[in-house]
Write an enzyme that holds these catalytic residues in place. Structure first.
Site, mmCIF file in Angstrom:
data_model
loop_
_atom_site.group_PDB
_atom_site.id
_atom_site.type_symbol
_atom_site.label_atom_id
_atom_site.label_comp_id
_atom_site.label_asym_id
_atom_site.label_seq_id
_atom_site.Cartn_x
_atom_site.Cartn_y
_atom_site.Cartn_z
ATOM 1 N N GLY A 18 0.667 -0.990 0.034
ATOM 2 C CA GLY A 18 0.035 0.120 -0.108
ATOM 3 C C GLY A 18 0.889 1.397 -0.014
ATOM 4 N N LEU B 126 -3.947 -7.385 -1.264
ATOM 5 C CA LEU B 126 -4.054 -6.546 -2.489
ATOM 6 C C LEU B 126 -5.555 -6.023 -2.369
ATOM 7 C CD1 LEU B 126 -1.798 -8.520 -5.051
ATOM 8 C CD2 LEU B 126 -1.147 -6.574 -3.576
ATOM 9 N N SER C 204 -3.744 6.855 13.941
ATOM 10 C CA SER C 204 -4.008 7.850 13.237
ATOM 11 C C SER C 204 -4.759 8.973 14.034
ATOM 12 C CB SER C 204 -5.518 7.414 12.170
ATOM 13 O OG SER C 204 -5.768 8.539 11.633
ATOM 14 N N ALA C 205 -4.466 10.222 13.679
ATOM 15 C CA ALA C 205 -5.006 11.580 14.363
ATOM 16 C C ALA C 205 -6.519 11.381 14.427
ATOM 17 C CB ALA C 205 -4.553 12.645 13.375
ATOM 18 N N TYR D 38 -14.101 3.805 11.451
ATOM 19 C CA TYR D 38 -12.712 3.743 11.145
ATOM 20 C C TYR D 38 -11.774 4.033 12.636
ATOM 21 C CZ TYR D 38 -7.997 4.958 9.618
ATOM 22 O OH TYR D 38 -6.693 5.286 9.421
ATOM 23 N N LYS E 283 -9.030 1.848 15.324
ATOM 24 C CA LYS E 283 -7.801 2.306 15.642
ATOM 25 C C LYS E 283 -7.678 2.447 16.976
ATOM 26 C CE LYS E 283 -6.030 2.617 11.541
ATOM 27 N NZ LYS E 283 -4.814 1.606 11.163
ATOM 28 N N ASN F 240 -1.741 13.972 8.369
ATOM 29 C CA ASN F 240 -2.342 13.783 6.874
ATOM 30 C C ASN F 240 -1.046 13.449 6.034
ATOM 31 O OD1 ASN F 240 -4.507 15.094 8.231
ATOM 32 N ND2 ASN F 240 -5.652 15.093 6.225
ATOM 33 N N ARG G 56 -18.145 18.858 4.467
ATOM 34 C CA ARG G 56 -18.206 17.244 4.535
ATOM 35 C C ARG G 56 -18.603 17.003 5.937
ATOM 36 N NH1 ARG G 56 -13.233 13.992 2.410
ATOM 37 N NH2 ARG G 56 -12.247 14.887 4.451
ATOM 38 N N GLY H 232 -18.641 15.241 9.518
ATOM 39 C CA GLY H 232 -17.530 14.459 10.271
ATOM 40 C C GLY H 232 -16.354 15.507 10.294
HETATM 41 P P1 NAD Z 1 -3.261 1.781 1.611
HETATM 42 O O1 NAD Z 1 -4.675 0.987 1.762
HETATM 43 O O2 NAD Z 1 -2.722 1.996 0.558
HETATM 44 O O3 NAD Z 1 -2.443 0.561 2.638
HETATM 45 C C1 NAD Z 1 -2.881 -0.835 3.515
HETATM 46 C C2 NAD Z 1 -2.735 -2.160 2.787
HETATM 47 O O4 NAD Z 1 -3.275 -2.964 3.569
HETATM 48 C C3 NAD Z 1 -3.168 -2.141 1.274
HETATM 49 O O5 NAD Z 1 -2.141 -2.481 0.380
HETATM 50 C C4 NAD Z 1 -4.203 -3.304 1.410
HETATM 51 O O6 NAD Z 1 -4.409 -4.025 0.582
HETATM 52 C C5 NAD Z 1 -3.824 -3.905 2.635
HETATM 53 N N1 NAD Z 1 -4.888 -4.890 3.427
HETATM 54 C C6 NAD Z 1 -5.906 -4.341 3.771
HETATM 55 N N2 NAD Z 1 -6.649 -5.218 4.638
HETATM 56 C C7 NAD Z 1 -5.818 -6.233 4.542
HETATM 57 C C8 NAD Z 1 -5.915 -7.685 5.146
HETATM 58 N N3 NAD Z 1 -6.949 -7.992 5.927
HETATM 59 N N4 NAD Z 1 -4.846 -8.496 4.786
HETATM 60 C C9 NAD Z 1 -3.763 -8.176 4.356
HETATM 61 N N5 NAD Z 1 -3.517 -6.778 3.759
HETATM 62 C C10 NAD Z 1 -4.632 -5.897 3.894
HETATM 63 O O7 NAD Z 1 -3.345 2.587 3.017
HETATM 64 P P2 NAD Z 1 -2.286 3.493 3.738
HETATM 65 O O8 NAD Z 1 -2.659 4.934 3.357
HETATM 66 O O9 NAD Z 1 -0.945 3.163 3.324
HETATM 67 O O10 NAD Z 1 -2.341 3.264 5.045
HETATM 68 C C11 NAD Z 1 -1.713 2.265 5.763
HETATM 69 C C12 NAD Z 1 -2.106 2.228 7.414
HETATM 70 O O11 NAD Z 1 -1.845 3.678 7.847
HETATM 71 C C13 NAD Z 1 -3.687 1.801 7.762
HETATM 72 O O12 NAD Z 1 -3.639 1.160 8.713
HETATM 73 C C14 NAD Z 1 -4.046 3.241 7.796
HETATM 74 O O13 NAD Z 1 -5.174 3.105 8.560
HETATM 75 C C15 NAD Z 1 -3.141 4.117 8.673
HETATM 76 N N6 NAD Z 1 -3.257 5.435 8.158
HETATM 77 C C16 NAD Z 1 -3.491 5.918 7.297
HETATM 78 C C17 NAD Z 1 -3.575 7.343 6.802
HETATM 79 C C18 NAD Z 1 -3.728 7.794 5.642
HETATM 80 O O14 NAD Z 1 -4.129 9.142 5.373
HETATM 81 N N7 NAD Z 1 -3.374 7.175 4.543
HETATM 82 C C19 NAD Z 1 -3.484 8.196 8.139
HETATM 83 C C20 NAD Z 1 -3.581 7.644 9.236
HETATM 84 C C21 NAD Z 1 -3.389 6.409 9.250
HETATM 85 C C1 WQD Z 2 -8.474 17.446 4.030
HETATM 86 C C2 WQD Z 2 -9.167 18.469 3.959
HETATM 87 C C3 WQD Z 2 -11.560 18.216 3.561
HETATM 88 C C4 WQD Z 2 -11.265 16.538 -0.193
HETATM 89 C C5 WQD Z 2 -8.483 11.917 6.462
HETATM 90 C C6 WQD Z 2 -9.004 10.867 7.660
HETATM 91 C C7 WQD Z 2 -8.028 10.820 8.607
HETATM 92 C C8 WQD Z 2 -6.677 10.469 8.235
HETATM 93 C C9 WQD Z 2 -6.357 11.191 7.054
HETATM 94 C C10 WQD Z 2 -6.704 7.892 8.110
HETATM 95 C C11 WQD Z 2 -10.420 18.574 4.752
HETATM 96 C C12 WQD Z 2 -10.805 19.154 2.580
HETATM 97 C C13 WQD Z 2 -10.962 17.052 0.993
HETATM 98 C C14 WQD Z 2 -12.051 17.091 -1.206
HETATM 99 C C15 WQD Z 2 -11.954 18.964 0.346
HETATM 100 N N1 WQD Z 2 -6.729 8.813 7.650
HETATM 101 N N2 WQD Z 2 -11.324 18.318 1.130
HETATM 102 N N3 WQD Z 2 -12.299 18.530 -1.094
HETATM 103 O O1 WQD Z 2 -10.303 14.242 6.440
HETATM 104 O O2 WQD Z 2 -8.262 15.381 7.176
HETATM 105 O O3 WQD Z 2 -8.413 13.008 7.174
HETATM 106 O O4 WQD Z 2 -7.099 11.336 6.025
HETATM 107 O O5 WQD Z 2 -6.302 7.406 9.232
HETATM 108 O O6 WQD Z 2 -8.342 9.681 9.522
HETATM 109 O O7 WQD Z 2 -10.259 11.371 7.910
HETATM 110 O O8 WQD Z 2 -8.076 14.392 4.989
HETATM 111 O O9 WQD Z 2 -7.725 14.633 2.619
HETATM 112 O O10 WQD Z 2 -9.977 13.864 3.153
HETATM 113 O O11 WQD Z 2 -9.345 16.278 3.807
HETATM 114 O O12 WQD Z 2 -12.181 20.159 0.580
HETATM 115 O O13 WQD Z 2 -12.391 16.571 -2.218
HETATM 116 O O14 WQD Z 2 -9.526 18.922 2.428
HETATM 117 O O15 WQD Z 2 -12.791 19.019 4.001
HETATM 118 O O16 WQD Z 2 -10.808 19.894 5.232
HETATM 119 P P1 WQD Z 2 -8.907 14.244 6.403
HETATM 120 P P2 WQD Z 2 -8.685 14.663 3.752
#
Ligand code: NAD
Ligand code: WQD
Length: 363
Positions: free
Chosen positions: A18, A41, A132-133, A160, A164, A191, A308, A310
């Protein structure tokens, strides 16, 4: 148990195909760690792993395994000498989690339980968890907690976020049950944005992107008509919400810092600790929009729509603990992220396609 001494110790990276996992694998290998990737995947493709091998010039064992499947995951522990685990695998779309909460609870929580049980069985103690935040929920309800320190009371507001929060609680309970056996690093990402500067790996969302930067990138390359800005009536400097955007390569490096911290940790005491991974600097949606327009040279069409559900006004990290204890801080700016995202987007118009890479390496 096949764990012969001549097999190198490896980091098991769940979700390593990922977005954040793949960038972390690059940093792990650059820091001398061997990696084994497990990913089902469901939100990625094998192409990212193939590209990782090209980038790192390393063979990276890969298993298409669902971490909820204890038998298949057990085989990975059997075949490799796993020294530590970085656990990225999980579903991550906030909106989707409100539609199909059971799938989120099942996948994220059961998957983590299966993984921890196997770690216990194979005596693997070091675990870095992608939190995550979002666990803070709306931190603006505590005005003296912006920027947000790790001590801020938690209060997730969607399924979600609850997964966490629950996994963090499980880790704390497990640690308290046997403090000598476990070393847990809980990383609360803010983010994550951007892509690897090589342009070879990046974020490749399925369907319509939920997040701001991938959406803007798709508008810029002509895959979507315009950006919708979700509200400009917030109490911020330009009316749009504030977030702490962090370059994915900085974030990946945070995992190396956490792993090294766990490696160095006193074996007699164990550890379960949370760290914010953020820059400490908040940017509004309009600020990021302008940064991306500058990086791409394109004036993106946009329309301001309603808020949006939430969304909260401000999620900015207080990153002092990570700086003090992990000796880690961000080095890159939003401008760098936009530049690298633009390279990734223009060189991979439809995400992962091996053809493009083969062409680059054939000359
Ligand atoms: P991503 O979806 O790109 O990566 C997650 C990977 O996990 C994917 O490749 C998916 O195929 C795999 N996966 C999901 N469920 C699975 C399972 N049951 N078994 C095996 N593989 C599985 O997401 P990412 O952005 O790389 O996020 C990675 C981690 O970080 C996640 O746990 C997500 O919650 C956390 N996170 C992401 C963000 C963000 O904004 N991207 C922010 C905070 C926390
Ligand atoms: C950022 C800002 C939207 C899309 C999310 C998850 C959080 C974490 C990180 C996993 C916000 C604005 C967005 C669009 C917009 N992930 N926006 N138009 O919501 O801060 O965080 O990703 O853990 O849990 O909630 O990120 O990129 O969706 O939004 O105006 O088409 O952009 O309102 O202010 P967010 P985001």
């Amino acid at each position: 148990q096949l764990q012969s001494e001549n097999i190198a110790k490896a980091v098991l990276v769940t979700g390593g195909a990922g977005y954040i996992g793949s960038h972390t694998v690059v940093e792990l290998i650059e820091n001398g760690y061997e990696c084994v990737i497990v990913d089902n995947l469901s939100n990625s493709s094998y192409d990212s792993v193939a590209r990782l091998e090209i980038m790192t010039k390393h063979h990276i064992p890969f298993y298409k395994v669902d971490i909820c499947d204890a038998e298949s995951l057990g085989k990975v522990f059997k075949e490799h000498k796993i020294d530590s685990v970085i656990h990225f695998a999980g579903l991550k779309a906030v909106g989707e989690s409100t539609q199909i909460p059971l799938r989120y609870y099942h996948n994220n929580i059961l998957g983590t339980l299966v993984l921890l049980e196997l770690m216990q069985q194979y005596k693997v103690s070091k675990f870095v968890f992608s939190s995550s935040a979002t666990v803070y929920g709306d931190a603006t309800r505590f005005p003296n907690m912006i920027p947000i320190p790790e001590e801020c009371p938690l209060g997730p507001t969607n399924p979600y976020g609850h997964t966490k929060y629950t996994i963090e609680s499980i880790l704390n309970d497990l640690y308290n049950s046997d403090k000598k056996s476990w070393r847990f690093a809980i990383l609360r990402y803010f983010n994550p944005i951007g892509a690897h500067p090589s342009g070879l790996i990046g974020e490749d969302p399925l369907g319509i992107p939920n997040n701001l930067l991938p959406y803007m990138a798709q508008v810029a390359v002509g895959r979507r008509e315009k950006l919708y800005i979700f509200g400009d009536d917030y109490d911020s400097r330009d009316g749009t919400p504030i977030r702490d955007y962090i370059h994915v390569v900085d974030l990946a490096k945070g995992h190396i810092a956490a792993l090294k911290y766990l490696d160095a940790c006193n074996e007699k005491e164990g550890l379960c600790r949370e760290w914010n991974l953020g820059s400490g600097k908040g940017s509004t949606v309009f600020e990021v929009y302008h940064a991306f327009c500058k990086a791409s040279g394109i004036e993106l069409p946009y329309e301001v729509t309603g808020r949006r559900a939430g969304d909260v006004l401000n999620l900015t990290a207080k990153p002092d603990r990570a700086k003090r204890e992990l000796k880690w801080q961000t080095e890159l700016q939003v401008d760098d992220s936009c530049k690298d995202l633009w390279k990734w987007a223009t060189e991979n118009l439809f995400g992962y396609q091996l053809k493009g890479v083969e062409a680059r390496f054939s000359t």
